[in-house]
Design a protein around this motif. Sequence first.
Motif, short mmCIF file in Angstrom:
data_model
loop_
_atom_site.label_atom_id
_atom_site.label_comp_id
_atom_site.label_asym_id
_atom_site.label_seq_id
_atom_site.Cartn_x
_atom_site.Cartn_y
_atom_site.Cartn_z
N LEU A 134 52.10 48.12 46.43
CA LEU A 134 52.30 46.83 44.64
C LEU A 134 51.86 45.55 45.48
O LEU A 134 50.76 44.98 44.36
N ASP A 135 52.22 44.91 46.30
CA ASP A 135 51.31 43.86 46.65
C ASP A 135 50.14 43.40 45.99
O ASP A 135 49.38 42.11 45.76
N PHE A 136 49.77 44.15 47.41
CA PHE A 136 47.78 43.86 47.87
C PHE A 136 47.16 44.87 47.37
O PHE A 136 46.30 43.50 47.20
N ALA A 137 47.51 45.90 46.37
CA ALA A 137 46.37 46.73 45.88
C ALA A 137 46.67 46.26 44.53
O ALA A 137 46.85 46.99 43.69
N SER A 138 46.88 44.92 44.00
CA SER A 138 46.97 44.04 42.73
C SER A 138 46.09 43.05 42.33
O SER A 138 45.41 42.68 43.41
N THR A 139 46.46 42.18 41.33
CA THR A 139 44.81 41.19 41.08
C THR A 139 46.15 39.65 41.50
O THR A 139 45.31 38.96 40.86
N SER A 140 47.27 40.11 41.80
CA SER A 140 48.43 39.44 42.41
C SER A 140 47.67 38.33 43.34
O SER A 140 47.70 36.61 43.13
N PHE A 141 46.64 38.38 44.34
CA PHE A 141 46.24 37.86 45.93
C PHE A 141 44.74 37.35 45.44
O PHE A 141 44.12 36.36 45.93
N TYR A 142 44.10 38.09 44.36
CA TYR A 142 42.82 38.31 44.29
C TYR A 142 42.19 39.05 43.34
O TYR A 142 43.79 40.33 42.90
N ASN A 143 41.23 38.77 42.96
CA ASN A 143 40.92 39.27 41.20
C ASN A 143 39.77 40.38 41.74
O ASN A 143 38.77 40.75 42.74
N ILE A 144 39.63 41.17 40.51
CA ILE A 144 39.12 42.11 41.34
C ILE A 144 36.89 42.23 41.02
O ILE A 144 36.93 41.71 39.15
N THR A 145 36.39 42.50 41.55
CA THR A 145 35.12 42.40 41.51
C THR A 145 34.00 43.65 41.22
O THR A 145 34.40 44.62 41.89
#
Lengths: 312, 260
Positions: free
Chosen positions: B185-196
Amino acid sequence: MPENYIEIENLRKTYDGKKYALDGLTFNTGKGEIYGLLGKNGAGKSTSIKIMTTLIGFNSGKGTVAGYDIVKEAAKIRKCIGVVQQEESYDFATVENNFKLAGLLWEVGREERDSRMNELIDLFGLDEIRKKRMFDLSGGQKKRVQVAREFMHDMKVIFLDEPTVGLDPIMRRKILDYIRQKANKGLTVLFTTQNLEEADMICDRIGIINNGMIVEEGTSSQLKNKYGNLRTLTIWAGDESMLSKEQVQNIFSDLSFDQLEVKENVITIITKNLEKNLGKIMSLLSANNIQVERINVENPTLDDVFIKVVQK
Amino acid sequence: MKIPAFLRLTIRNVVVNTDMGTMIFMLGLPTLYLFVMGFMFQGIVPTGLQIKQNGLDIPYTTFLAPGIIALQSFTAGNIGGGMLWSDRRWGMFEQIMVGPFRRFEYLLGIICVSIFFAIVGSLIMLAFALAIPVSFNYNLIGVLSFLVTIVMGTILFSSLFLIISGIAKSMQAYQTITIVLFFLLDFASTSFYNITSSTPVWLVYIADINPLTYISNILRDSFIYGVNYQTFTSMGIIFAGMVVLFAISMRVYRNIRSGI
């Protein structure tokens, strides 16, 4: 005020729909009475406490605690009882905070909370560990905190499910004395234990539970009197006499005993008619060339009563 | 003064959880993310890493801060929902249930402590973010949508962890599920980076069903891009997820027998 403070009638409870953990449990206690529920593992002691403290339901029967129905007035019961579970139960906090939190949960005022906490910490010998976290305590220390913490609030009935397991004899005695004091002031106590010595010491009445029902009930002396003719004769045969159970059973084939055990050269006989049979026993041993070095006769203990009752 | 039962339980939950380990998990880890990840990633590009989204180029630290704040709802939900498990494990659930409490009051105590931790944690993270500094725009609607989203997100995650607490049979099972969820949930989200456009499709799918993505996006809208139609759509998704998970957690909770 109800005459019987806890009144349980014909309770039946099954967990799997096949075997009944409780199968017609019936008993009652008076106000300020210490009632001991004795039974072997799996006899139904903890299940009955869980039902009386409204934690789990049951299949049939009825009951009241402090005059409240255990089904319809569960919330009222929970407001006037204390429970020390058999299993560990504590908050991840210091000993002191466990007391304070218990006081908070039971709405004990802050000043009262602190004074009760100090009194209990002192009484239960917890002063040295009051700042320690529960995780750092030994099993016996945790148990002491668990029991002491329950007295942070006022209650009418307390359920103690094997509260002295893991405690040293001095602390066990202290706790039992404290419970007795509380009972003398009107607290009704339901106490389960497998330690018959302490049941003998503290309980006003004892109910022996087996297969989910009370199979014998009374004061300790009543029970002992009832099974009073049951005495234990121990015979030490000479060292050269290596005996087998079959051999001894054959020797005593004309006599009837409640229990006969043979271990190496020691024969243990539990019987109702010892006085009548003692001469015959000795003659039979002599006739069979078994040399007797020493004999011992013991009057019944609560252990004997318990063993006799659960093996009936 | 008489304190309601659920509040007494909430206070108890706060006291029990204000230990060093929980505080490091709740505040220390996100702070490290914010400062270490923020500056390290920012330093990857000599001119400073910029994230282009919604037609705006923003510094990575500004992009990251709302994501870290969003994590607070997940962390607080984990702490709150996990309380049921530890209370069951250490006998306190049973002990409380034989006390002057009803089941729903216990549950309310868990939800309340989660919300409390989430809001306090978010405000602390917000303060840290401002120290970086990041450039946020503040307006009433933005602040309201931030608060509402944090509360909804916390209830959603509390419910998720309540479900796990209700069905986990051992400490190993509970911890394994929690750790896997934590990373997923933490890392496969847009918390740390945006979807490109370069993000692998399977990761986009995971991010699309990950509530933390929506919470992070809403907070970015609240603080950076401005609340818009998409923000409300995301809030609707979080609300729906919250209702569904809460309903399931209720069902699991009702069937919980004391002890493990």
